[in-house]
Design an enzyme around this catalytic site. Structure first.
Site: not given
Length: 161
Positions: A94-95
């Protein structure tokens, strides 16, 4: 050695806090090691889609790995590989700035805050920080296609009522 104790201590603290007070519909728990004991450093969790969004009525699975340097470094939280979202890499990573030690991660950030932050990201992607081409392109250029794919994915992870 002291570092590892700090990590385990903090994880136990987070677990106790989570069990006492966690948002409705979420779950997070340590996995079991092959000998049946709890593996406090690796967790399975679920993040529900917000009601009245295209993500609703589904709970999205994530894995949480607490690195040796936790809480100085953030946990690694991942969706399953291939998860469709503009801010999720093909690997599932996840960014999100609060998960990045070079950005907004702070040791005081709780598991609850991380989970709520990821839930918020589901319906409010950050187009300025794309992590996968197809979802980002659809989100930016073809909202109908994007929503269709998100709803298909929601069906895949639909809550069993």
């Amino acid at each position: 050695m002291a570092n590892r104790d700090l990590r385990t201590e903090r994880i136990q603290q987070e677990r106790k806090q989570w069990r006492k007070d966690h948002p409705f519909g979420f779950y997070a728990r340590p996995t079991k090691a092959s000998d049946g004991s709890l593996d406090l450093h690796n967790w399975k969790a679920g993040i529900p889609g917000k009601p009245q969004t295209k993500w609703e009525n589904a709970t999205y699975p994530v894995t949480i790995a607490f690195p040796e340097e936790y809480p100085a470094k953030p946990p690694k939280i991942r969706f399953p590989p291939g998860f469709y979202h503009p801010n999720v890499y093909p690997s599932g990573t996840i960014c999100l700035s609060i998960l990045n030690e070079d950005q907004d991660w702070r040791p005081a950030i709780s598991l609850k805050q991380l989970m709520l932050g990821i839930q918020e990201l589901l319906d409010t992607p950050n187009p300025g920080s794309p992590a996968q081409e197809p979802a980002w392109r659809a989100f930016e250029k073809d909202k109908v296609e994007y929503e269709k794919k998100v709803r298909q994915q929601a069906k895949q992870y639909a809550d069993k009522h």
